[in-house]
Design an enzyme around this catalytic site. Structure first.
Site, PDB file in Angstrom:
ATOM      1  N   HIS A   1       0.233  -1.335  -3.475  1.00 31.82           N
ATOM      2  CA  HIS A   1      -0.336   0.004  -3.331  1.00 31.82           C
ATOM      3  C   HIS A   1      -0.165   0.533  -1.905  1.00 31.82           C
ATOM      4  O   HIS A   1       0.150   1.697  -1.701  1.00 31.82           O
ATOM      5  CB  HIS A   1      -1.814  -0.045  -3.707  1.00 31.82           C
TER       6      HIS A   1
ATOM      7  N   HIS B   1      -4.811   7.793  -9.592  1.00 30.94           N
ATOM      8  CA  HIS B   1      -6.037   7.008  -9.612  1.00 30.94           C
ATOM      9  C   HIS B   1      -6.184   6.442 -11.026  1.00 30.94           C
ATOM     10  O   HIS B   1      -7.197   6.639 -11.697  1.00 30.94           O
ATOM     11  CB  HIS B   1      -7.249   7.841  -9.187  1.00 30.94           C
TER      12      HIS B   1
END
Lengths: 232, 763
Positions: free
Chosen positions: B54, B100
Site C-alpha cells: 500500500h 478504501h
C-alpha cells in the site's frame, strides 16, 4: 443594507449565503464568528446551513449556547431580521426563537434535491416580492417539522407558516412532502414576523446559472422590507 | 550505526514476528543491512508499513513508471499528496482518487467515510480548496445477501462525511458484479482549486525547523491498516475491526478551514496529512523528499488513551491529523490559528540534517532509521506475469440467439442495476453546496462545476468498464480512457488530466500481474494518444477473497476544462426540439456487452476497440460543436449501446441541462432488419460514438464541422412526441416505447434489484 452571516464551527453554507447577498444582490455582508458578541451593526442576520458543532447531538442543540447565538436572540427580540436556513432553522428552534422542532426525515435518509415551495403567506417581510411558488433545494437529514397540536393551530391561525412543500404547479400533495413535515411545512416565522426559519436553501437557487433563480426573491423581499422600514 | 536497546515490554524480535509483519526473508535481510543491527519492535513496525504494498508500491512501481506524467499544463505530477493541472488565470485544479476497499467491506459506513476524509486531506494539504467529490463504487451481485447492507452503508458513509464537510459529491458510478461479492470497491476522488503560486508540498526542509502535530488525538484505531490493505481476505476473518478507522468529519471541517487559513501566511514550510501508516509515513515521506532527517518526541503526541506504546502511536491511522513543518520561531502563529478553530497544535519534533528518522520516548531513542534507505531502498518487484489460460475463451465471440422483441431488451437493460438511474444514491449526497454545480448528477455524462472567480468551468467524471477490461485488459483499459474523455467532451469540456485508481487482485498470481501490466500499458497508450497526463493515482492490490480475484478495475478520474462555463450542456433532450445526429462510426460488438450479460447471462467476447484517430475527431467535434452552440445536448454510447444512450437522453429530457420529466424522439438507425443484426446495431457496444442534439437551424453547420474535423456524422431523426421510436432500414419500428414505460424501468431498476425503497417519483 448590511447582512451578517454567522459562522459556527461546522457551518458550511456560510460562504454561499455571503456570496448571494454580496455578489448577486449587491448588499454589504460580513461574517459573524461564533465566539464573538459584536454584531457589527448588521441589519439582517443569516444563520446558514451546515453541521454546527458537528451536530453529533440534536442538530443545533450546541449552537444555541454559543456567544453569538445569545446576541442573535437579543437582536431578534428587538425586531431585527433573522433568517435561519437549514441548520440555521434548527438552531432557531433549539434557541426558542421559533416554535416546534425538526426531526429526522421520515425516510431516515439525507435528501438533496430541488423542492418546490408554495408561498403560504405573501405578506411577510420575507415574501412580499415572492411569486406564488419558488424553487429552493433541500439538503438535510433532519428537516421533518413537528409541533404539538396547539402550536400548530396557532402557527396556522396566525399565518406564520410561510412556505409549504408542493408540486411544481403549487399543488400541496403528500408526494411533494420530502421529509414528513406536518402540514407540508417548509418554513415558518415567529409571531412578529421578523424571524424566518426554513429548511430549503434559497441561496442555492438565486442565480440563473443554477436554476430558475426564484430563491432570490426571498432575499429581495427582505431587502425591500428593510428599505421600506427605514423609509417609514 | 547507533545501538538501541530494546524497549522494556516490547516483544522480542524473532522469525515469527517478522513474518507476522509481512516482511519476506529478503526484505528482512535488507532491514538488517540498512540498520547494521537487529531492529527494535518499533522499527520493525515502521519497516512493515513503509514497505507494505500500500505504501511502497513495490509491485506496481515498475509499471507505473510507464505512464505519461508530463505536459505543459502539469503543475504537480505524481509523488505528492495530490496532482495539480493548470487551467490558466493563475489557478490549478488539484485532484486525486484513492481506494478504501478493504475497510469498506469490513465496516461499510466508517470505511467509506474515512476514504472520503483521506482524499479530502490529500487535496487541502496542497492548499487547494476542495470543490467536488466523486466516487466509483463496485458491489457484488444485487441478490447477494450482503450487497444491500454494503450499498446502504457505503453510500451513507460517503454522504455522512462529504455532506458534513460541505464539499459537494457531484458524480461517479456504481456497478454490480459477482466478482465483487466478497470484495467491494470504494474509490473516492476529490477535486480542489489552488493558486498556482501557492501550492504547498510535503518537503521537510530547514534543519532546526519545528515539526507540529495538528488535529485529532491519536488512538489505537487503524493500526496496520496499510498492511491489511496489502493482504487478501479470507471468508470469516472480517473480524479485523480494530484496523478500521472511525471518521469525525466535523473535526476535519475545522482542520480544513484552519489549514487553509494557515497557508495564506508564510509560517508553513511543509505540510502533509497522516493517511495510511499515519505518523510514520507522513514524517518519513516529508523527510525523504527534503533529504533531511527528523527527530520526533513520541511522548508529546496528543493521545486519546493512556499507555500507548511508540509502536502504536507511530502506526495508528487515527483520522483528521496533519503534520506541519513550520518556520523556526513561527510556532505561535501556527498555534494561534489552530486554537481559533478549537484544534490542538503541538510541537513534537524538529527537522535535522543527519538524514536519520529518530523517535524519542521520554528522552530515550526507540527508533533510529536512515531516511534515504527506508524510502529509496524499498523493495521493488517485477513479479512474474502469465497470460491467463482462459484468455482465448474469454474473448471468443459468443453465439447469442436474437431475443426478438427489442422493446423488451431495452426495458431489461434500462432496469439492470448497473445502467439504471442512481438517484437513490446521489439524492443522499449534498451535490450543490458551495454553489458551483452547473450540471448535476444524473443530468449528463460528467458533472460540471464553475471555477469560482473565473468564467471557466471544469467537467469531472469517474469511469471504468471492468467487463471490457477483464475480457481484454489492454483494449479495455484504452476504452476506459476513451469513455472518460468522451464523458467530459459531451458536456463541452476538453480533457486535460487524469488520476487513476488501479484495483486489481492478488499480484502474486501471474495471471493477475499480467492483467495489471496489460491494463497499465493500455491506459498509458490511450493517454499518450490523447495527449493527457496522469498527475496522481493510487494502486489497490490483493482484492481477492477466498482465492478469487476481482475483475481488473482500473478506474479513471478525468478532469476537463471549459473556457466558458456558459457553454456547458447536459444529456437530456431539450423540450423545444431539435435534430438528432449520430457522431462517429459505430463498430458495435455484443461481446462483453451489457446485452450479453443482462439478456443472455453470458459474459464473453472481445470488447470494442478504440480507434484513436476517430475518437479524437469525435472529441473535437463535441468540444467545438458545443462551444459554437451547434450542439445543445450530447451523450456517448457506452453500456447497452446506442439504444440505451438514446433512451437515457429521452428519459432525462425536457429540462436540459437539468433532469426533466422526459422528452420523446424518433430516429432511424438504418439497421439491418435481420433480428440479431438489429440487436447488434441497437445494443452492441462501441467506442467513438455519441448522440448530439442540434437545433434544425444548425444541422448543416454541425454536419460541415464534422466533415471538416474528420468525424462521421449522420442525421438520424428528431425530437418530439412522448415515445422513443427507433426504425430500421426497412422503416420498421424496431423500438417503440412510451416514455413512461422506459422511465419506470430506468428509475425503478436500481432499488428493485438491490431491495431498497424507491424514492418518490420526481415532479
Amino acid at each position: 443594507m448590511k447582512f451578517g452571516i454567522v459562522t459556527y464551527p461546522g457551518s458550511n453554507c456560510d460562504h454561499d449565503a455571503y456570496h448571494v447577498v454580496k455578489h448577486v444582490l449587491g448588499c454589504d455582508a460580513t461574517f459573524l464568528w461564533h465566539k464573538d458578541r459584536d454584531l457589527q451593526d448588521v441589519d439582517c442576520i443569516i444563520l446558514p446551513g451546515g453541521f454546527s458543532y458537528g451536530d453529533y447531538l440534536r442538530c443545533g442543540a450546541i449552537a444555541r449556547f454559543s456567544p453569538i447565538t445569545e446576541e442573535v436572540a437579543r437582536f431578534a427580540q428587538h425586531g431585527g431580521y433573522v433568517l435561519g436556513i437549514c441548520n440555521g432553522f434548527q438552531v432557531l428552534t433549539e434557541a426558542g426563537l421559533l416554535p416546534g422542532v425538526l426531526r429526522t426525515n421520515s425516510q431516515l435518509k439525507f435528501i438533496c434535491e430541488d423542492a418546490s415551495l408554495v408561498v403560504a403567506n405573501g405578506h411577510t417581510p420575507w415574501t412580499v416580492l415572492c411569486p406564488e411558488t419558488v424553487v429552493a433545494p433541500i439538503a438535510h437529514h433532519g428537516g421533518c417539522y413537528y409541533a404539538d397540536e396547539e402550536t400548530l393551530g396557532r402557527l396556522e391561525g396566525e399565518r406564520q407558516v410561510v412556505f409549504r412543500y408542493a408540486q411544481r404547479d403549487g399543488t400541496e400533495t403528500d408526494e411533494a412532502n420530502p421529509n414528513g413535515s406536518l402540514n407540508n411545512i417548509a418554513g415558518i416565522t415567529n409571531a412578529r414576523g421578523n424571524v424566518l426559519g426554513m429548511m430549503p436553501h434559497p441561496e442555492r437557487n438565486a442565480e440563473s446559472e443554477l436554476g430558475d433563480a426564484s430563491g432570490a426573491w426571498i432575499f429581495r423581499s427582505i431587502i425591500h422590507s428593510f428599505l421600506e422600514g427605514t423609509r417609514a | 550505526m547507533s545501538t538501541i536497546a530494546p524497549r522494556p515490554g516490547d516483544p522480542e524480535i524473532n522469525d515469527a514476528l517478522v513474518r507476522e509483519h509481512g516482511l519476506s526473508d529478503d526484505e528482512y535481510a535488507s532491514v538488517l543491512r540498512i540498520l547494521g543491527r537487529e531492529p527494535t519492535y518499533t522499527e520493525l513496525g515502521v519497516f512493515s508499513v513503509m514497505w507494505s504494498e500500500h505504501c511502497s508500491y513495490k509491485t506496481s512501481r515498475i509499471h507505473l513508471k510507464t505512464f505519461p506524467t508530463d505536459g505543459p499544463r502539469v503543475l504537480q505530477g505524481p509523488g505528492e499528496n495530490a496532482g495539480v493541472i493548470g487551467i490558466g488565470d493563475g489557478l490549478g485544479i488539484c485532484f486525486k482518487m484513492e481506494s478504501h476497499n478493504h475497510p469498506s467491506f469490513i465496516e461499510p459506513y466508517q470505511g467509506a467515510a474515512t476514504g472520503v476524509g483521506g482524499i479530502l486531506r490529500d487535496v487541502f494539504t496542497m492548499n487547494a480548496r476542495p470543490i467536488a467529490l466523486l466516487n466509483s463504487l463496485r458491489f457484488g451481485r444485487p441478490e447477494h445477501p450482503k450487497t444491500r447492507h454494503l450499498v446502504e452503508g457505503v453510500v451513507a458513509g460517503i454522504a455522512g462525511y462529504g455532506n458534513c464537510m460541505g464539499v459537494p459529491t457531484v458524480g461517479g458510478e456504481v456497478a454490480f458484479h459477482g466478482c465483487y461479492d466478497g470484495n467491494n470497491l470504494v474509490n473516492a476522488m476529490c477535486v480542489g482549486v489552488v493558486e498556482e503560486d501557492r501550492i504547498f508540498r510535503g518537503i521537510a526542509a530547514g534543519p532546526g525547523n519545528p515539526v507540529l502535530y495538528v488535529g485529532s488525538r491519536t488512538g489505537r484505531d487503524g493500526i496496520h491498516g496499510a498492511t491489511m490493505a496489502s493482504d487478501s481476505f479470507v471468508e470469516g476473518e472480517e473480524g479485523n475491526r480494530p484496523t478500521v478507522q472511525v471518521g469525525d468529519p466535523y473535526t476535519e471541517k475545522l482542520l480544513l478551514e484552519a489549514c487553509l487559513e494557515l497557508m495564506k501566511e508564510d509560517s508553513v514550510v511543509a505540510i502533509q496529512d497522516m493517511g495510511a501508516a499515519g505518523l510514520t509515513s507522513s514524517s518519513v515521506e516529508m523527510a525523504g523528499r527534503g533529504g533531511t532527517g527528523l527527530r520526533l518526541h513520541v511522548d508529546r503526541i496528543p493521545r486519546r488513551e493512556d499507555g500507548m506504546t511508540p509502536y502504536e502511536c507511530l502506526l495508528s491511522e487515527s483520522q483528521e491529523r496533519m503534520l506541519i513543518v513550520a518556520a523556526k520561531g513561527r510556532e505561535d502563529d501556527v498555534r494561534q490559528i489552530f486554537t481559533k478553530w478549537d484544534l490542538e497544535a503541538v510541537v513534537v519534533g524538529t527537522v535535522t540534517d543527519d538524514g536519520m528518522w529518530t523517535i524519542v520516548e521520554d528522552g530515550v531513542e526507540v527508533a533510529s532509521i536512515p531516511v534515504g534507505p527506508l524510502t529509496d531502498e524499498a523493495p521493488e518487484y517485477d513479479r512474474p506475469r502469465a497470460e491467463p489460460a482462459d484468455l482465448a475463451a474469454r474473448q471468443a465471440q459468443p453465439e447469442l440467439p436474437a431475443v426478438g422483441d427489442c422493446n423488451e431488451v431495452l426495458l431489461q437493460l434500462l432496469a439492470s442495476p448497473t445502467i439504471a438511474d442512481k438517484r437513490w444514491v446521489w439524492r443522499q449526497y449534498d451535490h450543490m453546496v458551495r454553489l458551483n454545480t452547473l450540471v448535476r448528477p444524473g443530468a449528463a455524462d460528467a458533472a460540471v462545476l464553475r471555477v469560482p472567480d473565473t468564467e471557466k468551468a471544469i467537467a469531472v467524471s469517474a469511469d471504468c468498464n471492468q467487463i471490457h477490461v477483464k475480457a481484454d485488459p489492454y483494449e479495455g483499459a484504452q476504452g476506459v480512457i476513451a469513455e472518460a474523455a468522451r464523458n467530459v467532451a459531451c458536456v463541452g469540456a476538453e480533457p486535460i488530466a487524469v488520476t487513476d485508481c488501479l484495483n486489481f487482485g492478488n499480484p502474486e498470481r501471474p495471471e493477475v500481474m499480467w492483467e495489471f501490466e496489460r491494463a497499465v500499458t493500455g491506459l498509458g497508450d490511450g493517454l499518450r494518444a490523447l495527449g493527457v497526463p496522469v498527475v496522481s493515482g493510487n494502486v489497490s492490490l490483493y482484492n481477492e477473497t477466498d482465492a478469487t480475484s476481482i475483475h481488473p478495475t482500473p478506474t479513471i478520474g478525468m478532469v476537463g476544462l471549459l473556457e466558458s462555463r456558459d457553454d456547458a450542456v447536459g444529456m437530456g433532450l431539450p423540450a423545444d426540439g431539435g435534430e438528432l445526429v449520430l457522431l462517429g462510426s459505430p463498430r458495435p460488438s455484443l461481446g462483453a456487452s451489457a446485452y450479453a450479460i443482462v439478456c443472455h447471462g453470458v459474459e464473453q467476447g472481445a470488447p470494442p476497440k478504440v480507434h484513436w484517430n476517430e475518437e479524437k475527431a469525435l472529441l473535437a467535434v463535441l468540444h467545438e460543436g458545443i462551444r459554437r452552440r451547434f450542439i445543445r445536448a450530447a451523450h456517448d454510447a457506452a453500456d447497452g449501446g446506442l439504444a440505451v444512450a438514446l433512451a437515457e437522453m429521452a428519459i432525462t429530457g425536457g429540462r436540459n441541462p437539468d433532469v426533466g420529466p422526459g422528452q420523446g424522439c424518433e430516429v432511424n438507425l438504418a439497421a439491418n432488419p435481420d433480428p440479431i443484426a438489429r440487436e447488434l446495431s441497437l445494443f452492441g457496444e462501441t467506442q467513438g460514438c455519441a448522440w448530439a442534439v442540434v437545433p434544425t437551424s444548425h444541422l448543416a453547420d454541425l454536419l460541415a464541422l464534422s466533415q471538416e474535423l474528420g468525424c462521421m456524422a449522420r442525421h438520424c431523426g428528431r425530437i418530439g412526441g412522448d415515445r422513443i421510436v427507433v426504425t430500421d432500414a426497412h422503416q420498421t419500428r424496431a423500438i417503440d416505447l412510451s416514455l413512461a414505460e422506459a422511465r419506470a424501468a430506468w428509475e425503478g431498476g436500481f432499488c428493485a434489484s438491490v431491495g431498497l425503497p424507491q424514492p418518490p417519483v420526481r415532479d
